[in-house]
Each structure stands twice: as structure tokens, then as C-alpha cells.
Scaffold this motif. Structure first.
Motif, PDB file in Angstrom:
ATOM      1  N   ALA A 176       0.809  -1.215   0.000  1.00  0.00           N
ATOM      2  CA  ALA A 176       0.000   0.000   0.000  1.00  0.00           C
ATOM      3  C   ALA A 176       0.843   1.266   0.000  1.00  0.00           C
ATOM      4  O   ALA A 176       0.528   2.235  -0.707  1.00  0.00           O
ATOM      5  N   GLU A 177       1.920   1.305   0.802  1.00  0.00           N
ATOM      6  CA  GLU A 177       2.693   2.545   0.922  1.00  0.00           C
ATOM      7  C   GLU A 177       3.361   2.936  -0.400  1.00  0.00           C
ATOM      8  O   GLU A 177       3.306   4.118  -0.779  1.00  0.00           O
ATOM      9  N   PRO A 178       3.984   2.018  -1.127  1.00  0.00           N
ATOM     10  CA  PRO A 178       4.516   2.418  -2.438  1.00  0.00           C
ATOM     11  C   PRO A 178       3.430   2.915  -3.380  1.00  0.00           C
ATOM     12  O   PRO A 178       3.670   3.858  -4.164  1.00  0.00           O
ATOM     13  N   ARG A 179       2.253   2.318  -3.314  1.00  0.00           N
ATOM     14  CA  ARG A 179       1.158   2.796  -4.167  1.00  0.00           C
ATOM     15  C   ARG A 179       0.786   4.232  -3.816  1.00  0.00           C
ATOM     16  O   ARG A 179       0.531   5.054  -4.714  1.00  0.00           O
ATOM     17  N   GLU A 180       0.776   4.548  -2.541  1.00  0.00           N
ATOM     18  CA  GLU A 180       0.441   5.913  -2.138  1.00  0.00           C
ATOM     19  C   GLU A 180       1.544   6.891  -2.553  1.00  0.00           C
ATOM     20  O   GLU A 180       1.253   8.035  -2.934  1.00  0.00           O
ATOM     21  N   ARG A 181       2.795   6.463  -2.505  1.00  0.00           N
ATOM     22  CA  ARG A 181       3.873   7.328  -2.985  1.00  0.00           C
ATOM     23  C   ARG A 181       3.722   7.584  -4.481  1.00  0.00           C
ATOM     24  O   ARG A 181       3.969   8.693  -4.963  1.00  0.00           O
ATOM     25  N   ALA A 182       3.324   6.548  -5.221  1.00  0.00           N
ATOM     26  CA  ALA A 182       3.101   6.706  -6.665  1.00  0.00           C
ATOM     27  C   ALA A 182       1.964   7.686  -6.929  1.00  0.00           C
ATOM     28  O   ALA A 182       2.050   8.540  -7.826  1.00  0.00           O
ATOM     29  N   ARG A 183       0.900   7.583  -6.147  1.00  0.00           N
ATOM     30  CA  ARG A 183      -0.229   8.495  -6.324  1.00  0.00           C
ATOM     31  C   ARG A 183       0.203   9.940  -6.036  1.00  0.00           C
ATOM     32  O   ARG A 183      -0.141  10.873  -6.783  1.00  0.00           O
ATOM     33  N   ALA A 184       0.959  10.129  -4.959  1.00  0.00           N
ATOM     34  CA  ALA A 184       1.402  11.470  -4.594  1.00  0.00           C
ATOM     35  C   ALA A 184       2.318  12.074  -5.651  1.00  0.00           C
ATOM     36  O   ALA A 184       2.360  13.298  -5.831  1.00  0.00           O
ATOM     37  N   LEU A 185       3.043  11.218  -6.356  1.00  0.00           N
ATOM     38  CA  LEU A 185       3.970  11.686  -7.385  1.00  0.00           C
ATOM     39  C   LEU A 185       3.259  12.018  -8.689  1.00  0.00           C
ATOM     40  O   LEU A 185       3.829  12.672  -9.559  1.00  0.00           O
ATOM     41  N   GLY A 186       2.015  11.591  -8.825  1.00  0.00           N
ATOM     42  CA  GLY A 186       1.259  11.966 -10.010  1.00  0.00           C
ATOM     43  C   GLY A 186       0.632  10.833 -10.785  1.00  0.00           C
ATOM     44  O   GLY A 186       0.002  11.078 -11.827  1.00  0.00           O
ATOM     45  N   ALA A 187       0.775   9.576 -10.324  1.00  0.00           N
ATOM     46  CA  ALA A 187       0.099   8.476 -11.006  1.00  0.00           C
ATOM     47  C   ALA A 187      -1.409   8.677 -10.898  1.00  0.00           C
ATOM     48  O   ALA A 187      -1.949   8.875  -9.808  1.00  0.00           O
ATOM     49  N   ALA A 188      -2.105   8.630 -12.045  1.00  0.00           N
ATOM     50  CA  ALA A 188      -3.552   8.865 -12.057  1.00  0.00           C
ATOM     51  C   ALA A 188      -4.317   7.696 -11.476  1.00  0.00           C
ATOM     52  O   ALA A 188      -5.392   7.868 -10.896  1.00  0.00           O
ATOM     53  N   VAL A 189      -3.763   6.492 -11.639  1.00  0.00           N
ATOM     54  CA  VAL A 189      -4.399   5.271 -11.149  1.00  0.00           C
ATOM     55  C   VAL A 189      -3.328   4.430 -10.475  1.00  0.00           C
ATOM     56  O   VAL A 189      -2.210   4.307 -10.993  1.00  0.00           O
ATOM     57  N   VAL A 190      -3.653   3.866  -9.322  1.00  0.00           N
ATOM     58  CA  VAL A 190      -2.747   2.919  -8.669  1.00  0.00           C
ATOM     59  C   VAL A 190      -3.525   1.637  -8.411  1.00  0.00           C
ATOM     60  O   VAL A 190      -4.687   1.674  -8.007  1.00  0.00           O
ATOM     61  N   LEU A 191      -2.869   0.515  -8.669  1.00  0.00           N
ATOM     62  CA  LEU A 191      -3.516  -0.782  -8.538  1.00  0.00           C
ATOM     63  C   LEU A 191      -2.678  -1.701  -7.673  1.00  0.00           C
ATOM     64  O   LEU A 191      -1.436  -1.687  -7.735  1.00  0.00           O
ATOM     65  N   ASP A 192      -3.354  -2.507  -6.884  1.00  0.00           N
ATOM     66  CA  ASP A 192      -2.678  -3.614  -6.205  1.00  0.00           C
ATOM     67  C   ASP A 192      -2.169  -4.568  -7.271  1.00  0.00           C
ATOM     68  O   ASP A 192      -2.914  -4.933  -8.196  1.00  0.00           O
ATOM     69  N   ALA A 193      -0.911  -4.949  -7.192  1.00  0.00           N
ATOM     70  CA  ALA A 193      -0.316  -5.801  -8.219  1.00  0.00           C
ATOM     71  C   ALA A 193      -0.997  -7.149  -8.340  1.00  0.00           C
ATOM     72  O   ALA A 193      -0.789  -7.860  -9.337  1.00  0.00           O
ATOM     73  N   ARG A 194      -1.817  -7.496  -7.344  1.00  0.00           N
ATOM     74  CA  ARG A 194      -2.533  -8.772  -7.403  1.00  0.00           C
ATOM     75  C   ARG A 194      -3.892  -8.651  -8.090  1.00  0.00           C
ATOM     76  O   ARG A 194      -4.590  -9.656  -8.258  1.00  0.00           O
TER      77      ARG A 194
END
Length: 343
Positions: free
Chosen positions: A205-223
Motif C-alpha cells: 500500500a505505501e509504495p502505491r500511495e507514494r506513486a499516487r502522490a507523485l502523479g500516477a492517475a491510477v494505482v492498482l494492487d499488483a494482485r
């Protein structure tokens, strides 16, 4: 005291006093400010090897470093004392009978890299308070780059090279598999290069939130395999270096899309969905380190067009390197971990 970080063998990492550097005529003495812990540094600590590069003698780690020229090179080359610099840690070397493109020196077959055990004797790295480095490796840092951001120049150059291996990403949907430090930097570079949308995946979850904060429009659980397969991304950057990530990258790609293999897979044979890649006519492109992209990264950081906020999550004194490496090992809890060699 010239404090350094040395890997002796698997699970044998030491912080110890090193001799003062004795520079060759074309080398400058650099006072290191920050060093970023890379995946290869972790592998030397945990396994005594990074892929096929096996530790056979103690080696100073570290290739993601920035600092200041303490003593200019005696031959007059390179920047003057007091100049802040980043470091390009690679030196290309060819082998008779093994061709490679002249404009892609990163592919030279016998190249050396700071902090690498690929050759014997090993190439010591720059995790020390003072090191001697060839002036050809040094890049002058313009004013306006924050020191913590400057420490990201080398891995950002890796990400820049990887994104550009895909070709023009402007206006395209880009998926980044794995939101570790390189994945985050790939997101930043893709956005810098004009991607219309960036999607990021990670198991934590934490890397996904870092990606979102950096500007990723969509973040997905890799599973979330169905959601990943429905992305139909024009470009996929596989930055996890895992077999599941490789499968996800092929799943995420649109027919006729491009998949860049930025994360280094383990040595030997691995499971790969070749039939799917063939029937979708995917372009699979490897990405190894970088060439002169480091200069583009420096310029983009200086003018503010490359946003790397949030990639660095921890900064610890070099004396606490063992703790820092343990934090960096936990990819769910940390992004880029820096060692502070000042003091």
C-alpha cells in the motif's frame, strides 16, 4: 576519519575507517555528501552477490552519490575545488570480437561500475566521506537542486533511459509495474515526457500511495490481475525485476504496445508468457543503466520540470548504515534511503 561502508560477504556489512584517497593525476578528491542505497548494494549485503557479480574480496559499496570537489585533479581536468558534483559511475570497456553500438556505450561488454564485483579486482564504490574519482565521471551541479534531490540523479538517469527506450511517450498511457524507487522515478520521468496518464502497480500500500502522490492517475494492487489486464497501456515499464511483474507487464500492454524491461531479473531461466507477447506483437526492449541521460536529468531537476518529491523517504547518518540498509530492505515501508556522509 574517512568513514566507509564495506561489504565483506553475505550478511557481513561493516562501517569502518578507510585510508585517505590517493588520487591519480586525472582524479579529483570528492567529499561525499549523500549516497543512495541501490538494490545491488542490498544484494551484496544480503547474498554476497548481485546477479552473477560475486564478492570475492571486501568492496566499498555505493554508486548513487553526490558531493563536492575537495581537491581538483592534478592534470587540470575537471571542476575546481569547491564545485558541487554528481557522479556518472560507469566506464565503458570493450572486448575484442564482441561488437556493440558505438552510440550506446552502456552496452560495452566489459564495462566497470562503481561498487560492482563484476570484475576482479572489484571496482570499489563511493560510500565514503572522501573518495578519488576520475574527472570524466563528474558532472557539475547547477544552483537550485536540493541536495536530497541531487542524490537521486543516478537512479533518475536509469529511469530516464528506460522510459526513452520506449520511444515517444507523449500523449500515451504508461503503466509502471512496481513502485519502488526506480518505479517512482520512471513515473516522474514519464510525466515529464508528456505521458497522458500513468498507472502504477505494487503489492504494498505505501509504495502505491507514494506513486499516487507523485502523479500516477491510477494505482492498482499488483494482485488485481483482471484490472491490470484491462489497462491496454501503450507503454509498460517493468521496474519490479520479478517474474510476477514480468507477467503483469505483458498482461498490461495493449496489442502492438511496448514493454520496457527496466527491472533486472534474476540470472538463469525464468517463466515468461512468450505466446502472449508474440500474438499481441509486443515490442520487448531491455534497458541497462544509462549513457548521457544523466545530463538531461540534471537539467530537468535544475529547471524544476522533473518532480521527484517523495521518492526519498529516509536519510540516516553513514555511521548508521546497517540500520539504513535494513530500512531499505523493507520495500513496503521505504522508498529511496540515503546515507548522509557529512560530518
Amino acid at each position: 576519519m574517512n568513514l566507509g561502508v564495506v561489504a565483506y560477504a553475505a550478511d557481513d556489512l561493516r562501517v569502518e575507517e578507510l585510508p585517505e584517497p590517493v588520487p591519480a593525476p586525472d582524479e579529483a578528491v570528492i567529499t561525499i555528501d549523500y549516497g543512495g542505497i541501490c538494490g545491488s548494494d542490498l544484494h551484496y549485503w544480503l547474498h554476497g552477490a548481485a546477479g552473477t557479480s560475486i564478492l570475492r574480496a571486501p568492496m566499498v559499496l555505493g554508486h548513487e552519490v553526490v558531493g563536492t570537489v575537495a581537491r581538483a585533479a592534478a592534470d587540470g581536468s575537471g571542476p575546481a575545488a569547491g564545485t558541487p558534483v554528481a557522479v556518472h559511475p560507469g566506464t565503458p570497456h570493450g572486448v575484442d570480437g564482441v561488437p556493440y553500438p558505438a552510440d550506446r556505450p552502456n552496452l560495452a561488454p566489459a564495462s566497470t561500475y562503481l561498487g560492482s564485483a563484476a570484475h576482479v579486482p572489484h571496482c570499489d564504490g563511493a560510500f565514503a566521506r572522501r573518495v578519488a574519482l576520475p574527472t570524466r565521471m563528474l558532472r557539475v551541479l547547477p544552483a537550485g537542486i536540493a541536495p536530497r534531490d541531487a542524490a537521486l540523479i543516478e537512479p533518475a538517469a536509469v529511469a530516464w533511459h528506460g522510459v526513452e527506450r520506449a520511444g515517444d511517450v507523449a500523449g500515451k498511457r504508461v503503466a509502471v509495474i512496481g513502485a519502488g524507487p526506480i518505479g517512482l522515478l520512471a513515473i516522474a520521468v514519464a510525466l515529464h515526457h508528456g505521458a497522458a496518464e500513468v498507472v502504477a502497480t505494487d503489492v504494498a500500500a505505501e509504495p502505491r500511495e507514494r506513486a499516487r502522490a507523485l502523479g500516477a492517475a491510477v494505482v492498482l494492487d499488483a494482485r488485481e490481475s483482471e484490472a491490470i489486464a484491462a489497462l491496454h497501456a501503450d507503454v509498460v515499464i517493468e521496474s519490479s525485476g520479478t517474474v510476477p511483474g514480468l507477467h503483469a507487464a505483458v498482461d498490461a500492454a495493449a496489442r502492438g504496445g511496448v514493454v520496457v524491461l527496466l527491472g533486472l531479473q534474476r540470472a538463469g531461466d525464468i517463466d515468461f508468457p512468450a505466446a502472449q507477447a508474440i500474438t499481441r506483437e509486443l515490442d520487448l526492449r531491455g534497458a541497462l543503466r544509462f549513457n548521457d541521460e544523466i545530463d538531461d536529468v540534471i537539467a530537468a531537476l535544475a529547471d524544476g520540470s522533473l518532480d521527484v518529491r517523495g521518492v526519498v523517504t529516509h536519510v540516516l547518518p553513514a555511521a548508521d548504515a546497517l540500520e539504513a540498509f535494513a530500512i531499505a530492505r523493507d520495500a513496503a515501508a521505504s522508498g529511496k534511503v540515503l546515507l548522509d556522509f557529512r560530518g
